[in-house]
Design an enzyme around this catalytic site. Structure first.
Site, PDB file in Angstrom:
ATOM      1  N   SER A 195      -1.539  -1.004  -4.175  1.00 51.87           N
ATOM      2  CA  SER A 195      -2.628  -0.247  -3.573  1.00 51.87           C
ATOM      3  C   SER A 195      -2.211   1.203  -3.319  1.00 51.87           C
ATOM      4  O   SER A 195      -1.166   1.457  -2.696  1.00 51.87           O
ATOM      5  CB  SER A 195      -3.005  -0.939  -2.243  1.00 51.87           C
ATOM      6  OG  SER A 195      -4.030  -0.283  -1.580  1.00 51.87           O
ATOM      7  N   HIS A 220       0.840  -1.193   0.000  1.00 47.32           N
ATOM      8  CA  HIS A 220       0.000   0.000   0.000  1.00 47.32           C
ATOM      9  C   HIS A 220       0.878   1.247   0.000  1.00 47.32           C
ATOM     10  O   HIS A 220       1.762   1.397   0.847  1.00 47.32           O
ATOM     11  CB  HIS A 220      -0.918   0.021   1.224  1.00 47.32           C
ATOM     12  CG  HIS A 220      -1.901   1.150   1.215  1.00 47.32           C
ATOM     13  ND1 HIS A 220      -3.102   1.085   0.525  1.00 47.32           N
ATOM     14  CD2 HIS A 220      -1.857   2.391   1.769  1.00 47.32           C
ATOM     15  CE1 HIS A 220      -3.750   2.226   0.682  1.00 47.32           C
ATOM     16  NE2 HIS A 220      -3.015   3.035   1.429  1.00 47.32           N
ATOM     17  N   SER A 221       0.645   2.138  -0.963  1.00 49.45           N
ATOM     18  CA  SER A 221       1.357   3.414  -1.070  1.00 49.45           C
ATOM     19  C   SER A 221       2.863   3.154  -1.196  1.00 49.45           C
ATOM     20  O   SER A 221       3.307   2.552  -2.167  1.00 49.45           O
ATOM     21  CB  SER A 221       1.014   4.301   0.138  1.00 49.45           C
ATOM     22  OG  SER A 221       1.350   5.636  -0.119  1.00 49.45           O
ATOM     23  N   MET A 222       3.667   3.563  -0.213  1.00 48.13           N
ATOM     24  CA  MET A 222       5.098   3.272  -0.274  1.00 48.13           C
ATOM     25  C   MET A 222       5.337   1.781  -0.473  1.00 48.13           C
ATOM     26  O   MET A 222       6.218   1.362  -1.232  1.00 48.13           O
ATOM     27  CB  MET A 222       5.785   3.743   1.009  1.00 48.13           C
ATOM     28  CG  MET A 222       7.232   3.305   1.165  1.00 48.13           C
ATOM     29  SD  MET A 222       7.901   3.802   2.764  1.00 48.13           S
ATOM     30  CE  MET A 222       9.481   2.964   2.750  1.00 48.13           C
TER      31      MET A 222
END
Length: 254
Positions: free
Chosen positions: A122, A94-96
């Site tokens: 994500s 997710h993200s990073m």
């Protein structure tokens, strides 16, 4: 029969599952830790062992200095993950975590001839796209805290605690540096399917930025968007688990 490897401060499996025939490795967002995924085994198929990756500077790795560049981070994760790659595996980031899992996939391919059977990305822009915001890791503490309030991902209790912020800000600054100093290098597309997830109200990751992941694989690509902001990973878990489970069950049947 294979079993979950013994203690490893980088990899935390909340509910060890020696009977599992698949492993799902989960990579947190900036400032996050492995505890984000502690309840995931309760919500995914019983044949899947969930293993969360703990970045340096937090959780079981609290004594280690956080890394500020992506390449050393991925190069550190790869060898400690190897003992866990004796079963088919997938990545969720997710993200990073999306960027970390993508570059880790490329490194595993080039150095170990290994690949996840599925990559779940994500709330992360496709890596080949240029940044749209000025860097956050160079902001003063006061300005960085102001930015955190607008991002809506840090608990209010943490933002309002000077003691907690003294611990949290250096970790977050390091994670933002990992993202903001990243330079994309063009390589062959991946051979595993990619599923991208996004929030319709996410101000930083647009529909087009998610669609860009299509270029990164020669296999299947799918995109699912939620009625939420950047942190739909918390607000829309039930649907997220359902979509991930569907893909994992397809692997079980294949």
């Amino acid at each position: 029969m294979t079993t979950t490897p013994s203690f490893n401060s980088w990899v935390i499996c909340p509910q060890p599952n020696p009977q599992a025939n698949l492993r799902l490795f989960c990579f947190p967002y900036a400032g996050g830790n492995a505890a984000i995924f502690r309840t995931w085994p309760n919500n995914l198929p019983s044949n899947v062992e969930v293993c969360a990756v703990e970045y340096p500077g937090r959780g079981r790795q609290i004594q280690s200095a956080p890394l500020t560049r992506l390449e050393p981070l991925v190069e550190a994760i790869a060898p400690v993950l190897l003992p866990y790659l004796d079963k088919p595996f997938a990545f969720f980031g997710h993200s990073m975590g999306g960027l970390v899992s993508f570059e880790l996939t490329r490194l595993l391919r080039s150095q170990y001839s290994l690949a996840p059977f599925h990559l779940f990305i994500s709330a992360r822009r496709a890596p080949q796209l240029p940044p749209i915001k000025p860097p956050l890791h160079i902001l003063s503490d006061a300005d960085l805290q102001k930015e955190l309030r607008s991002l809506n991902g840090t608990p209010k209790a943490v933002l309002e605690s000077e003691e907690l912020m003294q611990i949290f800000l250096p970790i977050l600054r390091a994670d933002f540096a990992v993202l903001e100093t990243y330079i994309y290098t063009q390589k062959q597309p991946l051979e595993c399917p990619i599923t991208a997830f996004g929030g319709l109200q996410d101000q930083d990751v647009s529909h087009e930025a998610l669609q860009g992941w299509r270029e990164q694989t020669i296999a299947a690509f799918s995109l699912h968007e939620f009625n939420g902001d950047h942190f739909f990973i918390h607000s829309h878990q039930e649907l997220l688990f359902k979509l991930i489970s569907q893909e994992l069950q397809m692997r079980k049947r294949s």
